[in-house]
Design a protein around this motif. Structure first.
Motif, PDB file in Angstrom:
ATOM      1  N   UNK A 140       1.386  -1.626  -0.200  1.00  8.51           N
ATOM      2  CA  UNK A 140      -0.003  -0.045  -0.140  1.00  8.51           C
ATOM      3  C   UNK A 140       0.821   1.665   0.461  1.00  8.51           C
ATOM      4  N   UNK A 141       1.996   1.154   0.858  1.00  8.13           N
ATOM      5  CA  UNK A 141       2.508   2.532   0.596  1.00  8.13           C
ATOM      6  C   UNK A 141       3.331   2.830  -0.345  1.00  8.13           C
ATOM      7  N   UNK A 142       4.536   1.578  -0.944  1.00  2.94           N
ATOM      8  CA  UNK A 142       3.927   1.555  -2.292  1.00  2.94           C
ATOM      9  C   UNK A 142       3.619   2.232  -3.600  1.00  2.94           C
ATOM     10  N   UNK A 143       2.713   1.846  -3.313  1.00  5.85           N
ATOM     11  CA  UNK A 143       1.420   2.404  -4.365  1.00  5.85           C
ATOM     12  C   UNK A 143       1.679   3.801  -3.745  1.00  5.85           C
ATOM     13  N   UNK A 144       1.800   4.125  -2.837  1.00  4.91           N
ATOM     14  CA  UNK A 144       1.192   5.863  -2.484  1.00  4.91           C
ATOM     15  C   UNK A 144       2.924   6.618  -3.029  1.00  4.91           C
ATOM     16  N   UNK A 145       3.807   5.669  -3.364  1.00  7.34           N
ATOM     17  CA  UNK A 145       5.074   5.559  -3.822  1.00  7.34           C
ATOM     18  C   UNK A 145       6.151   6.155  -2.882  1.00  7.34           C
ATOM     19  N   UNK A 146       6.259   5.589  -1.897  1.00 11.91           N
ATOM     20  CA  UNK A 146       6.765   5.378  -0.946  1.00 11.91           C
ATOM     21  C   UNK A 146       8.468   5.028  -1.412  1.00 11.91           C
ATOM     22  N   UNK A 147       9.481   5.600  -1.031  1.00  7.33           N
ATOM     23  CA  UNK A 147      10.603   5.262  -1.205  1.00  7.33           C
ATOM     24  C   UNK A 147      11.556   4.533  -0.532  1.00  7.33           C
ATOM     25  N   UNK A 148      11.522   2.966  -1.046  1.00  2.00           N
ATOM     26  CA  UNK A 148      12.393   1.573  -0.430  1.00  2.00           C
ATOM     27  C   UNK A 148      14.116   2.140   0.246  1.00  2.00           C
ATOM     28  N   UNK A 149      14.571   3.203  -0.255  1.00  2.50           N
ATOM     29  CA  UNK A 149      15.748   3.964   0.463  1.00  2.50           C
ATOM     30  C   UNK A 149      15.053   5.058   1.506  1.00  2.50           C
TER      31      UNK A 149
END
Length: 244
Positions: A140-149
């Protein structure tokens, strides 16, 4: 009255007057207990949705998030609560992510929560979701544009958390997102370059066409002048012939 969810008794008690501290404690208790009917009277009496009361870092906002009560949280935000409210417990989004509550994560993101904002410990909501081992919250956070780094100095990024925990599933999900995002950025850059090249080619074509039209007009004008001169010369010779 609040602990029992008795809105009528609460309204009667509020009519007698209550201080800001008492209101804050009552609002937190109402949110923690899921007593939505008590929120309205307390908010109307001036209770602050973001005020800390009771246990360290406890606010009504954090209580609603921890309980997964989006309806209560909506009421608290509408009453002036800050979607970015942070205490020692973390930000609202961080608490939701740490609990692996993907629905609450989506709710907060939809209301403007900053996905890559790191908490006081340096961890982002994505890192907290990775630490919780919640693939759904991570997604959900990745779809919202969160940066894994993303991480503040001293904090671990989501990728680092997954590596430390040895969570192959979360780690693969994060790296896959990076690869796809990188490919999307490369594709977007390529499309921009192709678009620029196409515009430049079109502009060059327009310039060459305009130049050609100019040359044709000049040639036509020159030809017309020559024809007129020949016609005049012919008329002059004809006149001389007729005169003789």
């Amino acid at each position: 009255a609040v602990r029992e969810g008795d809105a009528g008794a609460l309204e009667a008690a509020l009519a007698l007057g209550a201080g800001a501290g008492g209101l804050a404690r009552a609002l937190v208790a109402a949110a923690e207990g899921g007593h939505r009917a008590c929120l309205g009277p307390l908010l109307a009496a001036g209770a602050d949705p973001g005020a800390e009361a009771g246990r360290a870092g406890a606010t009504a906002l954090h209580a609603a998030v921890a309980l997964g009560d989006t309806e209560a949280l909506e009421a608290l935000l509408a009453a002036g609560g800050d979607v970015e409210r942070e205490t020692g417990r973390g930000s609202l989004l961080g608490v939701a992510a740490g609990a692996g509550d993907a629905d609450m994560v989506r709710f907060l993101v939809a209301r403007g929560a900053e996905v890559d904002r790191a908490g006081r410990g340096g961890a982002t909501a994505l890192a907290r979701a990775a630490r919780a081992g919640s693939a759904e919250a991570v997604a959900a956070l990745l779809r919202a544009g969160a940066d894994p780094r993303a991480a503040l100095p001293g904090g671990q990024s989501a990728v680092e958390v997954a590596e430390t925990r040895g969570d192959a599933g979360i780690h693969a999900l994060l790296l896959q997102h990076e690869l796809v995002s990188g490919a999307d950025r490369a594709l977007a850059a390529s499309e921009r370059a192709l678009g620029a090249a196409a515009r430049e080619a079109a502009e060059k074509h327009d310039r060459e066409l305009e130049s050609f039209r100019g040359r044709m007009a000049a040639a036509k004008a020159s030809t017309g002048e020559r024809v007129s001169a020949l016609q005049a010369e012919n008329a002059e010779l004809r006149a001389k012939y007729l005169a003789s």
